[in-house]
Design a protein around this motif. Structure first.
Motif, PDB file in Angstrom:
ATOM      1  N   LEU A 115       0.834  -1.206   0.000  1.00  0.00           N
ATOM      2  CA  LEU A 115       0.000   0.000   0.000  1.00  0.00           C
ATOM      3  C   LEU A 115       0.867   1.254   0.000  1.00  0.00           C
ATOM      4  O   LEU A 115       0.624   2.179  -0.778  1.00  0.00           O
ATOM      5  CB  LEU A 115      -0.953   0.006   1.197  1.00  0.00           C
ATOM      6  N   VAL A 116       1.886   1.280   0.842  1.00  0.00           N
ATOM      7  CA  VAL A 116       2.791   2.437   0.902  1.00  0.00           C
ATOM      8  C   VAL A 116       3.528   2.597  -0.429  1.00  0.00           C
ATOM      9  O   VAL A 116       3.671   3.711  -0.953  1.00  0.00           O
ATOM     10  CB  VAL A 116       3.768   2.307   2.096  1.00  0.00           C
ATOM     11  N   ASP A 117       3.964   1.480  -1.017  1.00  0.00           N
ATOM     12  CA  ASP A 117       4.651   1.531  -2.315  1.00  0.00           C
ATOM     13  C   ASP A 117       3.756   2.077  -3.419  1.00  0.00           C
ATOM     14  O   ASP A 117       4.233   2.631  -4.401  1.00  0.00           O
ATOM     15  CB  ASP A 117       5.180   0.150  -2.721  1.00  0.00           C
ATOM     16  N   SER A 118       2.429   1.929  -3.253  1.00  0.00           N
ATOM     17  CA  SER A 118       1.493   2.448  -4.255  1.00  0.00           C
ATOM     18  C   SER A 118       1.198   3.937  -4.034  1.00  0.00           C
ATOM     19  O   SER A 118       0.415   4.526  -4.763  1.00  0.00           O
ATOM     20  CB  SER A 118       0.189   1.645  -4.241  1.00  0.00           C
ATOM     21  N   GLY A 119       1.798   4.518  -2.981  1.00  0.00           N
ATOM     22  CA  GLY A 119       1.619   5.941  -2.723  1.00  0.00           C
ATOM     23  C   GLY A 119       0.527   6.265  -1.724  1.00  0.00           C
ATOM     24  O   GLY A 119       0.175   7.426  -1.524  1.00  0.00           O
ATOM     25  N   GLU A 120      -0.035   5.256  -1.090  1.00  0.00           N
ATOM     26  CA  GLU A 120      -1.101   5.449  -0.109  1.00  0.00           C
ATOM     27  C   GLU A 120      -0.540   5.331   1.304  1.00  0.00           C
ATOM     28  O   GLU A 120       0.527   4.779   1.505  1.00  0.00           O
ATOM     29  CB  GLU A 120      -2.205   4.400  -0.306  1.00  0.00           C
ATOM     30  N   GLN A 121      -1.299   5.810   2.273  1.00  0.00           N
ATOM     31  CA  GLN A 121      -0.891   5.713   3.670  1.00  0.00           C
ATOM     32  C   GLN A 121      -1.493   4.479   4.324  1.00  0.00           C
ATOM     33  O   GLN A 121      -2.621   4.091   4.026  1.00  0.00           O
ATOM     34  CB  GLN A 121      -1.341   6.948   4.444  1.00  0.00           C
ATOM     35  N   TRP A 122      -0.726   3.888   5.229  1.00  0.00           N
ATOM     36  CA  TRP A 122      -1.192   2.743   6.018  1.00  0.00           C
ATOM     37  C   TRP A 122      -1.633   3.294   7.374  1.00  0.00           C
ATOM     38  O   TRP A 122      -0.835   3.471   8.284  1.00  0.00           O
ATOM     39  CB  TRP A 122      -0.063   1.734   6.181  1.00  0.00           C
ATOM     40  N   THR A 123      -2.918   3.623   7.481  1.00  0.00           N
ATOM     41  CA  THR A 123      -3.455   4.207   8.711  1.00  0.00           C
ATOM     42  C   THR A 123      -3.883   3.094   9.671  1.00  0.00           C
ATOM     43  O   THR A 123      -3.998   1.924   9.282  1.00  0.00           O
ATOM     44  CB  THR A 123      -4.671   5.099   8.393  1.00  0.00           C
ATOM     45  N   ASP A 124      -4.157   3.472  10.907  1.00  0.00           N
ATOM     46  CA  ASP A 124      -4.637   2.494  11.886  1.00  0.00           C
ATOM     47  C   ASP A 124      -5.947   1.861  11.431  1.00  0.00           C
ATOM     48  O   ASP A 124      -6.142   0.650  11.573  1.00  0.00           O
ATOM     49  CB  ASP A 124      -4.835   3.149  13.259  1.00  0.00           C
ATOM     50  N   MET A 125      -6.850   2.670  10.876  1.00  0.00           N
ATOM     51  CA  MET A 125      -8.135   2.143  10.409  1.00  0.00           C
ATOM     52  C   MET A 125      -7.930   1.167   9.259  1.00  0.00           C
ATOM     53  O   MET A 125      -8.543   0.090   9.226  1.00  0.00           O
ATOM     54  CB  MET A 125      -9.056   3.298   9.989  1.00  0.00           C
ATOM     55  N   ARG A 126      -7.072   1.507   8.307  1.00  0.00           N
ATOM     56  CA  ARG A 126      -6.795   0.602   7.190  1.00  0.00           C
ATOM     57  C   ARG A 126      -6.155  -0.684   7.688  1.00  0.00           C
ATOM     58  O   ARG A 126      -6.466  -1.773   7.203  1.00  0.00           O
ATOM     59  CB  ARG A 126      -5.915   1.294   6.152  1.00  0.00           C
ATOM     60  N   ALA A 127      -5.271  -0.565   8.671  1.00  0.00           N
ATOM     61  CA  ALA A 127      -4.642  -1.752   9.260  1.00  0.00           C
ATOM     62  C   ALA A 127      -5.691  -2.640   9.918  1.00  0.00           C
ATOM     63  O   ALA A 127      -5.672  -3.870   9.753  1.00  0.00           O
ATOM     64  CB  ALA A 127      -3.578  -1.336  10.275  1.00  0.00           C
ATOM     65  N   ASP A 128      -6.620  -2.033  10.651  1.00  0.00           N
ATOM     66  CA  ASP A 128      -7.673  -2.807  11.314  1.00  0.00           C
ATOM     67  C   ASP A 128      -8.579  -3.506  10.301  1.00  0.00           C
ATOM     68  O   ASP A 128      -8.953  -4.666  10.483  1.00  0.00           O
ATOM     69  CB  ASP A 128      -8.512  -1.904  12.234  1.00  0.00           C
TER      70      ASP A 128
END
Length: 153
Positions: free
Chosen positions: A23-36
């Protein structure tokens, strides 16, 4: 050659780490909500609806999480190849090799609901070729085959 290709199948914490990196490599952020949301999806052994995931994340966070928020995150995961959408079940499965771009062939058990994902570039390549002959571009096949898994048959 059968046209099949193989990947390192991630699971558990390795799958979550691989998803975060993709996800980070695609330019997006890995947020706590996305992780959950990803963790709740990855823990399932069957396709899950956005409502199933919202319920699991709500329990984890101790407060209600709206299904609409989960839908947006799941759509992002599908676009970035962290998850796959099983159209006929209106549900999602975690991609066990996040970030890998290839076509999908799902085998879906009509009895227990199990979904198995296989890769066969020869088969999906033939579908892409047929679509190109019909004038379509940027085709990405998602094939769903329904039947009975070995355990149920």
């Amino acid at each position: 050659m059968s046209g099949q290709h193989h990947h390192h199948e991630h699971s558990g914490e390795n799958l979550i780490d691989a998803a975060r990196h993709a996800l980070v490599d695609s330019g997006e952020q890995w947020t706590d909500m996305r992780a959950d949301v990803f963790t709740a999806l990855a823990e399932r052994d069957r396709p899950a609806s956005a409502y199933d995931i919202a319920e699991a994340v709500s329990a984890l966070r101790g407060k209600r999480v709206a299904a609409n928020s989960v839908y947006r995150i799941l759509d992002l995961f599908v676009r970035t190849n962290l998850a796959r959408r099983v159209e006929s079940a209106n549900a999602y499965v975690a991609n066990s090799h996040p970030g890998c771009r290839h076509d999908c062939i799902f085998l879906i058990c009509d009895s227990c609901g199990q979904v198995v994902h296989i890769d066969d570039d020869k088969l999906t390549g033939a579908l892409i070729g047929a679509a190109k002959q019909a004038g379509f571009a940027d085709v990405r096949p998602v094939v769903e085959l329904r039947g009975m898994c070995e355990a149920c048959s």
